[in-house]
Design an enzyme around this catalytic site. Structure first.
Site, PDB file in Angstrom:
ATOM      1  N   SER B 151       0.842  -1.200   0.000  1.00  0.00           N
ATOM      2  CA  SER B 151       0.000   0.000   0.000  1.00  0.00           C
ATOM      3  C   SER B 151       0.882   1.256   0.000  1.00  0.00           C
ATOM      4  O   SER B 151       1.634   1.459  -0.955  1.00  0.00           O
ATOM      5  CB  SER B 151      -0.941  -0.053   1.209  1.00  0.00           C
ATOM      6  OG  SER B 151      -1.973   0.905   1.067  1.00  0.00           O
ATOM      7  N   ASP B 228     -10.298  -5.568  -2.892  1.00  0.00           N
ATOM      8  CA  ASP B 228      -9.658  -4.536  -2.063  1.00  0.00           C
ATOM      9  C   ASP B 228     -10.467  -3.238  -2.151  1.00  0.00           C
ATOM     10  O   ASP B 228     -10.551  -2.620  -3.220  1.00  0.00           O
ATOM     11  CB  ASP B 228      -8.231  -4.343  -2.592  1.00  0.00           C
ATOM     12  CG  ASP B 228      -7.411  -3.334  -1.811  1.00  0.00           C
ATOM     13  OD1 ASP B 228      -7.994  -2.374  -1.268  1.00  0.00           O
ATOM     14  OD2 ASP B 228      -6.176  -3.502  -1.765  1.00  0.00           O
ATOM     15  N   HIS B 262      -7.317  -5.967   1.201  1.00  0.00           N
ATOM     16  CA  HIS B 262      -6.116  -5.146   1.411  1.00  0.00           C
ATOM     17  C   HIS B 262      -5.316  -5.610   2.638  1.00  0.00           C
ATOM     18  O   HIS B 262      -4.332  -4.987   3.007  1.00  0.00           O
ATOM     19  CB  HIS B 262      -6.573  -3.688   1.605  1.00  0.00           C
ATOM     20  CG  HIS B 262      -5.503  -2.658   1.356  1.00  0.00           C
ATOM     21  ND1 HIS B 262      -5.000  -2.391   0.092  1.00  0.00           N
ATOM     22  CD2 HIS B 262      -4.848  -1.798   2.185  1.00  0.00           C
ATOM     23  CE1 HIS B 262      -4.085  -1.425   0.170  1.00  0.00           C
ATOM     24  NE2 HIS B 262      -3.961  -1.057   1.435  1.00  0.00           N
TER      25      HIS B 262
END
Lengths: 284, 284
Positions: B151, B228, B262
């Site tokens: 991320s 996600d 995620h």
């Protein structure tokens, strides 16, 4: 009573389900995680490995940090991660200790007030949870079940296996409390859940005592880290387990893992071996 | 400045060291985790993979839940898990947002007050931390270093790689913020760390912009889960990354992983592939 699925999370090709259900053997909602391997389906149900967690844990610790899913996915084995106690019952003192009450159900049915009739983790894990799971999830094969666990959950795995011949195909444990009647954790828990007057009841939930009278063969895998502070403090007593097993002629393999501690870093390192151990019996 | 080792934890045959040191590029003590594989020694130093974590994380998340150690142990690769920002600087508002300030350093050197001169995660990760690590730990081979991240840390891995040709042997990313100048997270962070007046500075830390001008070959592995939510919200923009890569003739492989979210369940599932990707370049 059926399950509420609060989340479905992809993991190692399968699915981790975050579940909650209103239990009967314990008077509260119980949460758990269920890992379904990629191959699990109603037409090809997966065998099941129960992972019982240790003091202070919920069903999340093993699912997030234990890495059983890695090998379970490969072998096509489902993993059930239950909670370690009822929650939020409002019993006086329930949340005061890390090693008694909430997060510390010890996989027994309490016989002493105020826990009696409420802290029934033995019945919940051996009866209510599997019955409810296997009737609800057709992707699970309730005829092929093994059990493992860590610390208090290792005690749970070993005692549930020994008290219920035939219920589980195999058992293993990470750093189990092997002889709770002779360690502080066990004495506090059994004193609180059973009282001090009924030592017979204590013995019924002590792996070493159960092993002495166990009929039939066992093939138990146990890992203990030599750097584990709780091992050093005498809470686990794997030597006593080995001694009793030897005297009783039972196959209990205790592996002393050099330098490993009591944490999930230890569990994740050997998780694959324990899933393999279960797979030998679940997949044969 | 040297390291304090606050814990040494056995993991997958190697050792996870919990470290702390007084940093200079950022004005505080910085904590991190260092995984040394079983084969690492002063006479046979291990190549090194940096894992940069995402928003809200510390160096602990990846070490506990990322499962990189499993494959890193097998391949003989060390893994460095740094923190994601300076901590406890007492800057007004520093701890108010999950996506700015503490836990959200974005791997840049801030040029705007009050973060200027303090939030220098770019210099810390590219210069101070490796220099300090490699002079202190002879078990590490500072000439063989790769980088990955998740991320915000995926953004960090990609931009640090692209801004420093030759510094890293390879790069990969889990769900990276690929085009921060065009997503809310990036705009908030760059606005706060650089100000809104200097968009040239923004572009210097945007993977898509950097890739357009990158000289030489790349072989980038990116995984993104189709489930996600941050991907769905447009925070990650892997399609833009693919588009830019195609136009620039750069090899960027984006794998859209069906149903993955995620979380670290996603990371742990594909961690092995990312360590393998680094191993191709670190071990050749």
């Amino acid at each position: 009573m059926s399950f509420e699925t609060t989340a479905t999370i992809a993991s190692f090709g399968g699915k981790l389900l975050k579940l909650a259900h209103q239990a009967k053997t314990v008077p509260c909602q119980m949460k758990l995680n269920l890992y379904l391997p990629p191959t699990a389906s109603a037409s090809s149900p997966a065998p099941v490995l129960f992972y019982l967690a240790g003091l202070t844990c919920t069903g999340d610790n093993g699912a997030e940090k234990g890495f059983l899913q890695h090998k379970a996915a490969e072998k096509g084995i489902a993993v059930v991660y239950p909670d370690t106690s009822p929650r939020g019952l409002g019993i006086d003192g329930e949340d005061e200790s890390y090693d008694f009450g909430s997060g510390a159900g010890f996989y027994v049915d309490a016989t002493k007030e105020p826990y009696k009739g409420k802290y029934n983790m033995y019945s919940y894990i051996t009866r209510e949870l599997p019955e409810t799971l296997f009737s609800h999830f057709k992707e699970l094969d309730g005829s092929r079940v093994s059990i493992t666990g860590h610390s208090m959950g290792g005690h749970g795995a070993l005692t549930l296996f020994l008290k219920n011949p035939g219920m589980y195909k195999s058992v293993s444990a990470f750093a189990p409390i092997s002889n709770p009647t002779n360690c502080q954790w066990g004495q506090k828990a059994f004193g609180g859940y059973f009282g001090d007057g009924d030592k017979g009841k204590w013995s019924e939930h002590d792996t070493c005592e159960l092993l002495k009278g166990f009929k039939g063969d066992v093939d138990v895998l146990v890992d203990v880290g030599t750097g584990d502070n709780f091992y050093k403090q005498g809470q686990l007593r794997p030597e006593e387990l080995e001694k009793v097993a030897k005297e009783a002629g039972k196959s209990v393999k205790v592996r002393y893992q050099d330098g490993y501690d009591h944490s999930y870093f230890f569990i994740s390192t050997f998780a694959g071996d324990h899933v393999e151990h279960a797979a030998k019996y679940l997949l044969k």
